[in-house]
Design a protein around this motif. Structure first.
Motif, PDB file in Angstrom:
ATOM      1  N   MET A  19      66.423  16.046  29.891  1.00  0.00           N
ATOM      2  CA  MET A  19      66.840  16.782  31.092  1.00  0.00           C
ATOM      3  C   MET A  19      66.653  15.905  32.333  1.00  0.00           C
ATOM      4  SD  MET A  19      68.175  19.579  30.201  1.00  0.00           S
ATOM      5  CE  MET A  19      68.357  20.749  31.542  1.00  0.00           C
ATOM      6  N   THR A  20      65.551  15.157  32.370  1.00  0.00           N
ATOM      7  CA  THR A  20      65.303  14.300  33.531  1.00  0.00           C
ATOM      8  C   THR A  20      66.367  13.204  33.606  1.00  0.00           C
ATOM      9  OG1 THR A  20      62.966  14.825  33.333  1.00  0.00           O
ATOM     10  CG2 THR A  20      63.504  12.925  34.693  1.00  0.00           C
ATOM     11  N   GLU A  21      66.744  12.659  32.439  1.00  0.00           N
ATOM     12  CA  GLU A  21      67.773  11.610  32.443  1.00  0.00           C
ATOM     13  C   GLU A  21      69.135  12.169  32.820  1.00  0.00           C
ATOM     14  OE1 GLU A  21      67.218   9.663  28.639  1.00  0.00           O
ATOM     15  OE2 GLU A  21      65.262   8.935  29.343  1.00  0.00           O
ATOM     16  N   LEU A  22      69.442  13.391  32.348  1.00  0.00           N
ATOM     17  CA  LEU A  22      70.721  14.015  32.716  1.00  0.00           C
ATOM     18  C   LEU A  22      70.775  14.231  34.236  1.00  0.00           C
ATOM     19  CD1 LEU A  22      73.396  15.308  31.827  1.00  0.00           C
ATOM     20  CD2 LEU A  22      72.171  17.452  31.450  1.00  0.00           C
ATOM     21  N   ALA A  23      69.636  14.684  34.791  1.00  0.00           N
ATOM     22  CA  ALA A  23      69.576  14.884  36.252  1.00  0.00           C
ATOM     23  C   ALA A  23      69.825  13.566  36.972  1.00  0.00           C
ATOM     24  CB  ALA A  23      68.212  15.449  36.639  1.00  0.00           C
ATOM     25  N   GLU A  24      69.227  12.500  36.447  1.00  0.00           N
ATOM     26  CA  GLU A  24      69.416  11.189  37.088  1.00  0.00           C
ATOM     27  C   GLU A  24      70.873  10.755  37.033  1.00  0.00           C
ATOM     28  OE1 GLU A  24      66.474   8.662  35.243  1.00  0.00           O
ATOM     29  OE2 GLU A  24      64.921   9.722  36.384  1.00  0.00           O
ATOM     30  N   GLY A 340      82.179  30.828  35.794  1.00  0.00           N
ATOM     31  CA  GLY A 340      83.120  29.887  35.165  1.00  0.00           C
ATOM     32  C   GLY A 340      83.595  30.358  33.789  1.00  0.00           C
ATOM     33  N   GLY A 341      83.062  31.496  33.299  1.00  0.00           N
ATOM     34  CA  GLY A 341      83.554  32.062  32.035  1.00  0.00           C
ATOM     35  C   GLY A 341      82.744  31.672  30.806  1.00  0.00           C
ATOM     36  N   LYS A 342      81.574  31.040  30.998  1.00  0.00           N
ATOM     37  CA  LYS A 342      80.781  30.663  29.816  1.00  0.00           C
ATOM     38  C   LYS A 342      79.663  31.678  29.577  1.00  0.00           C
ATOM     39  CE  LYS A 342      77.888  26.967  27.909  1.00  0.00           C
ATOM     40  NZ  LYS A 342      77.775  27.669  26.665  1.00  0.00           N
ATOM     41  N   ARG A 343      79.546  32.126  28.343  1.00  0.00           N
ATOM     42  CA  ARG A 343      78.481  33.073  28.013  1.00  0.00           C
ATOM     43  C   ARG A 343      77.172  32.317  27.791  1.00  0.00           C
ATOM     44  NH1 ARG A 343      77.837  38.271  25.626  1.00  0.00           N
ATOM     45  NH2 ARG A 343      76.205  38.148  24.047  1.00  0.00           N
ATOM     46  N   LEU A 344      76.119  32.746  28.479  1.00  0.00           N
ATOM     47  CA  LEU A 344      74.818  32.070  28.347  1.00  0.00           C
ATOM     48  C   LEU A 344      74.085  32.641  27.139  1.00  0.00           C
ATOM     49  CD1 LEU A 344      73.633  31.984  32.090  1.00  0.00           C
ATOM     50  CD2 LEU A 344      74.913  30.254  30.818  1.00  0.00           C
ATOM     51  N   GLU A 345      74.126  31.876  26.037  1.00  0.00           N
ATOM     52  CA  GLU A 345      73.526  32.378  24.790  1.00  0.00           C
ATOM     53  C   GLU A 345      72.050  32.007  24.698  1.00  0.00           C
ATOM     54  OE1 GLU A 345      75.210  34.177  22.777  1.00  0.00           O
ATOM     55  OE2 GLU A 345      77.327  33.602  22.877  1.00  0.00           O
ATOM     56  N   THR A 346      71.713  30.838  25.184  1.00  0.00           N
ATOM     57  CA  THR A 346      70.352  30.311  24.942  1.00  0.00           C
ATOM     58  C   THR A 346      69.704  29.838  26.245  1.00  0.00           C
ATOM     59  OG1 THR A 346      71.154  28.061  24.693  1.00  0.00           O
ATOM     60  CG2 THR A 346      71.091  29.396  22.691  1.00  0.00           C
ATOM     61  N   ASP A 347      68.407  29.556  26.140  1.00  0.00           N
ATOM     62  CA  ASP A 347      67.703  29.011  27.312  1.00  0.00           C
ATOM     63  C   ASP A 347      68.295  27.655  27.717  1.00  0.00           C
ATOM     64  OD1 ASP A 347      64.813  28.661  25.165  1.00  0.00           O
ATOM     65  OD2 ASP A 347      66.596  27.435  25.245  1.00  0.00           O
ATOM     66  N   MET A 348      68.827  26.925  26.730  1.00  0.00           N
ATOM     67  CA  MET A 348      69.473  25.643  27.032  1.00  0.00           C
ATOM     68  C   MET A 348      70.714  25.898  27.906  1.00  0.00           C
ATOM     69  SD  MET A 348      69.441  22.520  26.888  1.00  0.00           S
ATOM     70  CE  MET A 348      69.989  20.941  26.406  1.00  0.00           C
ATOM     71  N   ALA A 361      67.028  20.796  37.979  1.00  0.00           N
ATOM     72  CA  ALA A 361      66.759  20.448  36.581  1.00  0.00           C
ATOM     73  C   ALA A 361      65.445  21.072  36.137  1.00  0.00           C
ATOM     74  CB  ALA A 361      66.692  18.932  36.421  1.00  0.00           C
ATOM     75  N   VAL A 362      65.500  21.903  35.096  1.00  0.00           N
ATOM     76  CA  VAL A 362      64.296  22.468  34.473  1.00  0.00           C
ATOM     77  C   VAL A 362      64.413  22.166  32.973  1.00  0.00           C
ATOM     78  CG1 VAL A 362      64.144  24.319  36.196  1.00  0.00           C
ATOM     79  CG2 VAL A 362      65.360  24.740  34.037  1.00  0.00           C
ATOM     80  N   VAL A 363      63.376  22.494  32.202  1.00  0.00           N
ATOM     81  CA  VAL A 363      63.450  22.198  30.770  1.00  0.00           C
ATOM     82  C   VAL A 363      63.539  23.516  29.992  1.00  0.00           C
ATOM     83  CG1 VAL A 363      62.405  20.952  28.841  1.00  0.00           C
ATOM     84  CG2 VAL A 363      61.982  20.179  31.179  1.00  0.00           C
ATOM     85  N   PHE A 373      62.811  30.903  27.381  1.00  0.00           N
ATOM     86  CA  PHE A 373      62.001  30.562  28.560  1.00  0.00           C
ATOM     87  C   PHE A 373      62.535  29.273  29.187  1.00  0.00           C
ATOM     88  CE2 PHE A 373      59.366  33.305  26.083  1.00  0.00           C
ATOM     89  CZ  PHE A 373      58.524  33.962  26.974  1.00  0.00           C
ATOM     90  N   ILE A 374      62.109  29.022  30.406  1.00  0.00           N
ATOM     91  CA  ILE A 374      62.344  27.698  30.999  1.00  0.00           C
ATOM     92  C   ILE A 374      61.021  27.210  31.598  1.00  0.00           C
ATOM     93  CG2 ILE A 374      64.835  27.848  31.488  1.00  0.00           C
ATOM     94  CD1 ILE A 374      64.074  28.696  34.391  1.00  0.00           C
ATOM     95  N   ARG A 375      60.815  25.897  31.525  1.00  0.00           N
ATOM     96  CA  ARG A 375      59.622  25.325  32.162  1.00  0.00           C
ATOM     97  C   ARG A 375      60.028  24.691  33.478  1.00  0.00           C
ATOM     98  NH1 ARG A 375      56.599  19.834  30.546  1.00  0.00           N
ATOM     99  NH2 ARG A 375      58.275  19.091  31.886  1.00  0.00           N
ATOM    100  N   ILE A 376      59.360  25.141  34.538  1.00  0.00           N
ATOM    101  CA  ILE A 376      59.650  24.595  35.864  1.00  0.00           C
ATOM    102  C   ILE A 376      58.408  23.848  36.337  1.00  0.00           C
ATOM    103  CG2 ILE A 376      60.522  25.154  38.173  1.00  0.00           C
ATOM    104  CD1 ILE A 376      61.196  27.966  37.088  1.00  0.00           C
ATOM    105  N   SER A 377      58.564  22.563  36.637  1.00  0.00           N
ATOM    106  CA  SER A 377      57.421  21.784  37.108  1.00  0.00           C
ATOM    107  C   SER A 377      57.287  21.974  38.622  1.00  0.00           C
ATOM    108  CB  SER A 377      57.661  20.308  36.783  1.00  0.00           C
ATOM    109  OG  SER A 377      56.728  19.508  37.472  1.00  0.00           O
ATOM    110  N   TYR A 378      56.058  22.171  39.091  1.00  0.00           N
ATOM    111  CA  TYR A 378      55.879  22.240  40.545  1.00  0.00           C
ATOM    112  C   TYR A 378      55.219  20.978  41.089  1.00  0.00           C
ATOM    113  CZ  TYR A 378      51.472  24.591  39.137  1.00  0.00           C
ATOM    114  OH  TYR A 378      50.281  24.936  38.537  1.00  0.00           O
ATOM    115  N   ALA A 379      55.370  19.881  40.339  1.00  0.00           N
ATOM    116  CA  ALA A 379      54.907  18.573  40.830  1.00  0.00           C
ATOM    117  C   ALA A 379      56.012  17.951  41.681  1.00  0.00           C
ATOM    118  CB  ALA A 379      54.531  17.685  39.660  1.00  0.00           C
ATOM    119  N   ALA A 380      56.292  18.601  42.789  1.00  0.00           N
ATOM    120  CA  ALA A 380      57.320  18.111  43.717  1.00  0.00           C
ATOM    121  C   ALA A 380      56.915  18.591  45.110  1.00  0.00           C
ATOM    122  CB  ALA A 380      58.682  18.674  43.340  1.00  0.00           C
ATOM    123  N   SER A 381      57.558  18.059  46.150  1.00  0.00           N
ATOM    124  CA  SER A 381      57.138  18.419  47.511  1.00  0.00           C
ATOM    125  C   SER A 381      57.440  19.894  47.798  1.00  0.00           C
ATOM    126  CB  SER A 381      57.874  17.538  48.524  1.00  0.00           C
ATOM    127  OG  SER A 381      59.223  17.940  48.574  1.00  0.00           O
TER     128      SER A 381
END
Ligand code: PLP
Length: 404
Positions: A19-24, A340-348, A361-363, A373-381
């Protein structure tokens, strides 16, 4: 592909890193993305530690070291365990590796035979099951629940253990949930473990210093000294000292195991970087006061993040006691169809929606063996976190409106 081993074909690459690489790459393509998928503090390494690294280079401390790590570092670790954890190890019972990650890997490689089982509570860190598989073991997930604060329950542990169980891997504070095991939580698990004398305990304490409020960190070998002769305590400077890139982790445990881990390390990486080892001596023996600043910054961010996430319709989370992650339940939002017409089936799918529509970007929880679930990091400003939360709120509102 013909070249790959059957072991490797069963192993997944890290979703956190993916996910971090995709964000980059999206950022490189000109999109604004706030990265909350990272597993590292956003602070710089404290200056006195960085300077010790520079001094080590200037003093020519740039050669091979002993496999287990330089003597002053192992002494500093012995003292750290004594001072902070009430654990007694000799310097021979300590080994230093390329991050806690390598030590976990070495421990598994040194001990697992084909088919040995390794149990761990889930949600768990993405690497546990994959490391076990890479070393010929069988990962056994023990699900925990939101209702129990994601803490492993003794009866569930008992039900998961059998003659093939070799290790219990425990991680507190936990990545991804932030759950912290109290001394009495560990006592209750120790009671079960006493009935299974062949099972070893791997205590992954890498987030030790990142606990908030009145919660007290506890570790198995100290809480249950009778289990210390089958417990490996793993820790490191990455998270607590904002030193992820320096690659220094350490472990204390029974001599036979430590020696075997040194054999693995001696035939693979040899040792971690000499410069980083010298800087880590300063980290462990020098001024620790910056840690209070780290902690209070993280606590304030955590509180703001928990409030903001619970204000988003369809998302919810409890207040985690440690680490720097919020693990949010997104199950209510699954099944919705995006504008946009996409059904959200999974956390991904939901994580991808947040990436594309909110630019955050979350994981996805599935990477941690916890669907929905999603993991959100709060190691940011604070500023980035506030913008990210606003953007998540707007994207979810848009999603709900599209399905109203
Ligand atoms: C639970 C857990 N254990 C171990 C590690 C590895 O840390 P290190 O940087 O010391 O290899 C991480 C890093 O993300 C982690 O989250």
């Amino acid at each position: 592909m013909g070249i790959l081993s059957s072991k490797l074909s069963a192993v997944k690459p890290s979703q956190t890193k993916a996910m971090t690489e995709l964000a980059e790459s999206m950022r490189a393509a000109g999109k604004t993305i706030i990265t909350l998928s990272q597993g590292e503090p956003d602070f710089d390494t404290p200056e006195h530690i960085a300077k010790a690294g520079i001094a080590a280079i200037q003093a020519g401390k740039t050669r091979y070291t002993s496999v287990a790590g330089i003597a002053p570092l192992r002494e500093a670790i012995v003292e750290k365990f004594r001072r902070e954890n009430n654990l007694t190890y000799t310097a021979e019972q300590i080994t230093v590796g390329c991050g806690a990650k390598q030590l976990l890997f070495s421990a598994l490689m040194a001990t697992l035979d084909e088919g040995d089982e390794v149990v761990f509570p889930t949600p768990c860190w993405v690497s546990y099951p994959e490391m076990v598989k890479l070393n010929g073991g069988v990962p056994v997930a023990i699900p925990t629940s939101v209702g129990n604060g994601f803490i492993l329950q003794p009866d569930d542990l008992r039900a998961a253990l059998n003659d093939n169980s070799k290790w219990l891997m425990l991680n507190s504070p936990s990545n991804p949930t932030g759950a912290v095991y109290s001394a009495s939580d560990l006592q209750a698990l120790a009671e079960v473990l006493r009935d299974f004398p062949k099972v070893w305990i791997l205590s992954d304490d890498i987030y030790e210093h990142l606990v908030y409020g009145d919660v007290e960190f506890a570790t198995m070998a100290a809480v249950a000294p009778d289990l210390a002769d089958r417990t490996l305590t793993v820790n490191g400077v990455s998270k607590s000292y904002a030193m992820t890139g320096w690659r220094v982790g350490y472990a204390g445990g029974p001599l036979e195991l430590i020696k075997a881990m040194n054999t693995v390390q001696g035939q693979s990486t040899s040792h971690t970087c000499s410069i980083s080892q010298h800087a880590s001596v300063t980290a462990l023996t020098g001024d620790q006061s910056f840690m209070n600043e780290f902690r209070s910054a993280f606590k304030a961010r955590r509180d703001a993040m928990v409030t903001s996430i619970n204000a988003v319709p369809g998302l919810s989370c409890d207040t985690p006691d440690g680490a720097f992650y919020v693990f949010a339940d997104c199950r209510e939002l699954l099944g919705n169809v995006t504008p946009g017409g996409k059904r959200l089936e999974t956390d991904m799918d939901f994580a991808m929606y947040l990436m594309e529509v909110a630019g955050v970007a979350v994981v996805p929880g599935s990477g941690f063996l916890a669907d929905g679930f999603i993991r959100i990091s709060y190691a940011a400003s604070e500023m980035e976190l506030a913008s990210a939360c606003d953007a998540i709120h707007a994207a979810v509102t848009q999603l709900i409106d599209a399905n109203a």
